[in-house]
Design a protein around this motif. Structure first.
Motif, PDB file in Angstrom:
ATOM      1  N   TYR A  19       0.823  -1.209   0.000  1.00 34.81           N
ATOM      2  CA  TYR A  19       0.000   0.000   0.000  1.00 34.81           C
ATOM      3  C   TYR A  19       0.857   1.259   0.000  1.00 34.81           C
ATOM      4  O   TYR A  19       0.623   2.184  -0.779  1.00 34.81           O
ATOM      5  CB  TYR A  19      -0.934  -0.010   1.199  1.00 34.81           C
ATOM      6  CG  TYR A  19      -1.846   1.193   1.250  1.00 34.81           C
ATOM      7  CD1 TYR A  19      -2.960   1.259   0.421  1.00 34.81           C
ATOM      8  CD2 TYR A  19      -1.588   2.261   2.104  1.00 34.81           C
ATOM      9  CE1 TYR A  19      -3.801   2.368   0.452  1.00 34.81           C
ATOM     10  CE2 TYR A  19      -2.418   3.368   2.137  1.00 34.81           C
ATOM     11  CZ  TYR A  19      -3.526   3.418   1.313  1.00 34.81           C
ATOM     12  OH  TYR A  19      -4.350   4.519   1.340  1.00 34.81           O
TER      13      TYR A  19
ATOM     14  N   THR B   3       2.552   1.823  -3.240  1.00 38.74           N
ATOM     15  CA  THR B   3       1.590   2.262  -4.263  1.00 38.74           C
ATOM     16  C   THR B   3       1.234   3.728  -4.107  1.00 38.74           C
ATOM     17  O   THR B   3       1.283   4.497  -5.077  1.00 38.74           O
ATOM     18  CB  THR B   3       0.318   1.406  -4.191  1.00 38.74           C
ATOM     19  OG1 THR B   3       0.643   0.033  -4.416  1.00 38.74           O
ATOM     20  CG2 THR B   3      -0.693   1.854  -5.239  1.00 38.74           C
TER      21      THR B   3
ATOM     22  N   LEU C 157      -8.526   7.288  -5.246  1.00 41.79           N
ATOM     23  CA  LEU C 157      -8.068   6.206  -4.387  1.00 41.79           C
ATOM     24  C   LEU C 157      -8.547   6.404  -2.956  1.00 41.79           C
ATOM     25  O   LEU C 157      -8.872   5.444  -2.251  1.00 41.79           O
ATOM     26  CB  LEU C 157      -6.540   6.133  -4.426  1.00 41.79           C
ATOM     27  CG  LEU C 157      -5.863   5.102  -3.525  1.00 41.79           C
ATOM     28  CD1 LEU C 157      -6.184   3.686  -3.983  1.00 41.79           C
ATOM     29  CD2 LEU C 157      -4.355   5.316  -3.500  1.00 41.79           C
TER      30      LEU C 157
ATOM     31  N   ALA D  90      -8.195  -5.757  -3.320  1.00 40.07           N
ATOM     32  CA  ALA D  90      -7.026  -4.903  -3.518  1.00 40.07           C
ATOM     33  C   ALA D  90      -5.981  -5.578  -4.391  1.00 40.07           C
ATOM     34  O   ALA D  90      -5.383  -4.946  -5.274  1.00 40.07           O
ATOM     35  CB  ALA D  90      -6.428  -4.524  -2.159  1.00 40.07           C
TER      36      ALA D  90
ATOM     37  N   ALA E 297      -7.152  -5.620  -8.045  1.00 35.74           N
ATOM     38  CA  ALA E 297      -7.088  -4.285  -8.637  1.00 35.74           C
ATOM     39  C   ALA E 297      -5.657  -3.910  -9.006  1.00 35.74           C
ATOM     40  O   ALA E 297      -5.405  -3.342 -10.085  1.00 35.74           O
ATOM     41  CB  ALA E 297      -7.672  -3.264  -7.664  1.00 35.74           C
ATOM     42  N   LEU E 298      -4.689  -4.227  -8.145  1.00 33.88           N
ATOM     43  CA  LEU E 298      -3.295  -3.904  -8.456  1.00 33.88           C
ATOM     44  C   LEU E 298      -2.790  -4.702  -9.649  1.00 33.88           C
ATOM     45  O   LEU E 298      -2.052  -4.187 -10.496  1.00 33.88           O
ATOM     46  CB  LEU E 298      -2.411  -4.163  -7.239  1.00 33.88           C
ATOM     47  CG  LEU E 298      -1.957  -2.933  -6.447  1.00 33.88           C
ATOM     48  CD1 LEU E 298      -1.086  -3.350  -5.272  1.00 33.88           C
ATOM     49  CD2 LEU E 298      -1.222  -1.949  -7.331  1.00 33.88           C
TER      50      LEU E 298
ATOM     51  N   LEU F  42     -10.162   0.647 -11.728  1.00 29.97           N
ATOM     52  CA  LEU F  42      -9.222  -0.178 -10.971  1.00 29.97           C
ATOM     53  C   LEU F  42      -8.692   0.554  -9.742  1.00 29.97           C
ATOM     54  O   LEU F  42      -8.523  -0.053  -8.672  1.00 29.97           O
ATOM     55  CB  LEU F  42      -8.064  -0.597 -11.877  1.00 29.97           C
ATOM     56  CG  LEU F  42      -8.427  -1.575 -13.000  1.00 29.97           C
ATOM     57  CD1 LEU F  42      -7.271  -1.727 -13.975  1.00 29.97           C
ATOM     58  CD2 LEU F  42      -8.806  -2.941 -12.412  1.00 29.97           C
ATOM     59  N   VAL F  43      -8.422   1.849  -9.867  1.00 28.66           N
ATOM     60  CA  VAL F  43      -7.951   2.626  -8.722  1.00 28.66           C
ATOM     61  C   VAL F  43      -9.033   2.683  -7.641  1.00 28.66           C
ATOM     62  O   VAL F  43      -8.745   2.566  -6.443  1.00 28.66           O
ATOM     63  CB  VAL F  43      -7.532   4.043  -9.162  1.00 28.66           C
ATOM     64  CG1 VAL F  43      -7.336   4.957  -7.950  1.00 28.66           C
ATOM     65  CG2 VAL F  43      -6.249   3.989  -9.977  1.00 28.66           C
TER      66      VAL F  43
ATOM     67  N   LEU G 184      -9.093  -0.615  -5.933  1.00 28.79           N
ATOM     68  CA  LEU G 184      -7.959  -0.687  -5.016  1.00 28.79           C
ATOM     69  C   LEU G 184      -8.247   0.085  -3.734  1.00 28.79           C
ATOM     70  O   LEU G 184      -7.940  -0.374  -2.626  1.00 28.79           O
ATOM     71  CB  LEU G 184      -6.707  -0.125  -5.702  1.00 28.79           C
ATOM     72  CG  LEU G 184      -5.449  -0.009  -4.835  1.00 28.79           C
ATOM     73  CD1 LEU G 184      -5.000  -1.378  -4.340  1.00 28.79           C
ATOM     74  CD2 LEU G 184      -4.331   0.674  -5.626  1.00 28.79           C
TER      75      LEU G 184
ATOM     76  N   SER H 240      -8.389  -1.552  -0.022  1.00 26.82           N
ATOM     77  CA  SER H 240      -7.373  -1.087   0.925  1.00 26.82           C
ATOM     78  C   SER H 240      -8.005  -0.412   2.135  1.00 26.82           C
ATOM     79  O   SER H 240      -7.653  -0.702   3.285  1.00 26.82           O
ATOM     80  CB  SER H 240      -6.416  -0.115   0.224  1.00 26.82           C
ATOM     81  OG  SER H 240      -5.751  -0.748  -0.853  1.00 26.82           O
TER      82      SER H 240
ATOM     83  N   ALA I 216       1.800  -5.818  -6.272  1.00 26.14           N
ATOM     84  CA  ALA I 216       0.607  -6.649  -6.430  1.00 26.14           C
ATOM     85  C   ALA I 216       0.826  -8.033  -5.823  1.00 26.14           C
ATOM     86  O   ALA I 216      -0.063  -8.597  -5.170  1.00 26.14           O
ATOM     87  CB  ALA I 216       0.242  -6.767  -7.908  1.00 26.14           C
TER      88      ALA I 216
END
Length: 408
Positions: free
Chosen positions: A244, A247, A273, A303, A306-307, A324-325, A328, A332, A391
């Motif tokens: 996390y 990212t 995000l 999560a 998504a990554l 996707l963000v 995530l 998260s 990921a």
């Protein structure tokens, strides 16, 4: 409006506002990486290392903050942390070499580092029957700092004419004024917390019940990890934290350099995000009802997926990457209150303050290493391999959490 209900949640509100400010100042730095590189002529590895230093200072305060709060009181520790973070933010005003900026970041990391561990224990004591919900609100409000920070950075880096004139009177780049405002608000919140909260606490909420016998030793805390389930859960938190933090430190640059989006779009997706942080209100409440592990496994699985998608579909455009963000972010943020509630319940009461601090020190230390590692790997191999590693880290956390659920 019921005045009693307002007073009941005043502790939660002030604790959450300080956490909002702590997260705001943390996530103001990643959108500034490009301006910082331009101003100081430094690399991805350098800005990543600076952010790692910030996170390392944050991580190192987790254990001592928990133990000190058990002795002098949570209120004093939280207020002192907000004041230190405020002073560190004010120091960013001065146009000085890059090393001075790093020093100010370390001070802010120390100030914000004392908050979360102490806040979790305080809120668990104040709201014992609604711990998951209270921690969900805390993390939801805090995560909105990540929503507001990128927009605030854009506003101060490229200010409208009405704001540009007063900013031009300050030393250095316009973005420094952002930290002046943050510092002033932090000092005001520290004073308010110190004055208002003590009168709103139940008996024993500030320091916890008086212990019988000697203070816990280092051996007592280390013995916690002899429990295989606690050790496995700590691995889950470490693997997730590494992924996390790596990212969030480089997502804006990843979206602009690896995914080909313009800087403004990348900043908007970065805000997205955090914009889904309200999911913590649902996940914390669900975990109170359904159990901790089902919600944790679902959050980590989402999560991780998504990554993987962000890496595999990097060239698919803003809409696909935006979805996707958001996914995530849901996974998260959904994990956070559940993870904290589980730790509070799993640790023995006499070791809870320091034990939670030990776990968070390990977790945040892993998170602190991530920005420097990702920045260095990105300089050598590019952002996509770096994010593929992240990921994989979330995927490993999801698998271990699923194993803990299956064997509960």
């Amino acid at each position: 409006m019921n005045l009693g209900r307002v007073r009941e949640y005043e502790v939660l509100a002030l604790t959450a506002l300080i956490w909002f400010l702590g997260k705001f100042v943390r996530y103001a730095f990643p959108p500034l990486f490009e301006p910082l590189q331009a101003s100081y002529g430094v690399s991805n590895a350098a800005v990543g290392a600076a952010f790692s230093g910030f996170m390392a200072a944050y991580a190192l305060l987790q254990f001592p903050s928990g133990t000190v709060a058990d002795r002098v009181g949570a209120v004093r520790v939280i207020a002192a942390g907000a004041a230190v973070a405020g002073l560190g933010s004010l120091a960013v005003l001065f146009d000085a070499p890059f090393v001075a900026l790093v020093g100010a970041m370390l001070v802010i990391g120390v100030g914000t580092g004392v908050h979360k561990t102490v806040a979790i224990r305080l809120l668990a004591r104040v709201y014992p029957a609604r711990t998951g919900r209270a921690l969900g609100i805390l993390d939801t409000v805090g995560a909105f700092g990540g929503v507001v920070a990128p927009a605030a950075v854009v506003l101060f880096v490229s200010p409208p004419p009405a704001l540009a004139t007063p900013l031009s009177r300050l030393p250095g780049a316009n973005w420094r004024a952002l930290f002046v405002v943050t510092g002033i608000v932090a000092l005001a919140l520290a004073a308010t917390f110190l004055v208002r909260v003590p009168g709103r606490l139940p008996v024993d909420a500030d320091r916890g019940p008086v212990r019988d016998g000697p203070e816990p030793s280092a051996r007592d805390y280390l013995a916690l990890f002899e429990d295989r389930r606690i050790g496995a859960f700590v691995f889950v938190t470490i693997a997730f934290s590494f992924a996390y933090n790596g990212t969030v430190a480089f997502l804006p640059l990843y979206l602009s350099e690896a995914a080909g989006l313009d800087t403004t779009t990348a900043s908007l997706l970065y805000s997205a995000l955090f914009a889904v942080t309200f999911v913590q209100l649902v996940s914390g409440d669900l975990s109170d009802r359904l159990g901790r592990f089902p919600v944790m496994v679902a959050a980590l699985g989402l999560a991780a997926a998504a990554l993987v998608g962000i890496v595999a579909l990097a060239g698919s455009g803003a809409v696909v990457l935006g979805v996707l963000v958001v996914a995530l972010g849901v996974g998260s943020h959904g994990l956070r209150p559940v993870r904290a509630a589980y730790l509070v319940e799993a640790l023995p009461e006499r070791l809870a303050g320091g034990g939670l601090g030990v776990v968070r020190t390990l977790t945040m230390s892993a998170g602190a290493v991530a920005p420097a590692f990702v920045g260095a790997l990105a300089d050598v191999a590019g952002f996509r391999p770096a994010f593929a590693l992240l990921a994989g880290s979330v995927g490993a956390a999801a698998l271990v959490a699923a194993g803990l659920w299956a064997t509960a």
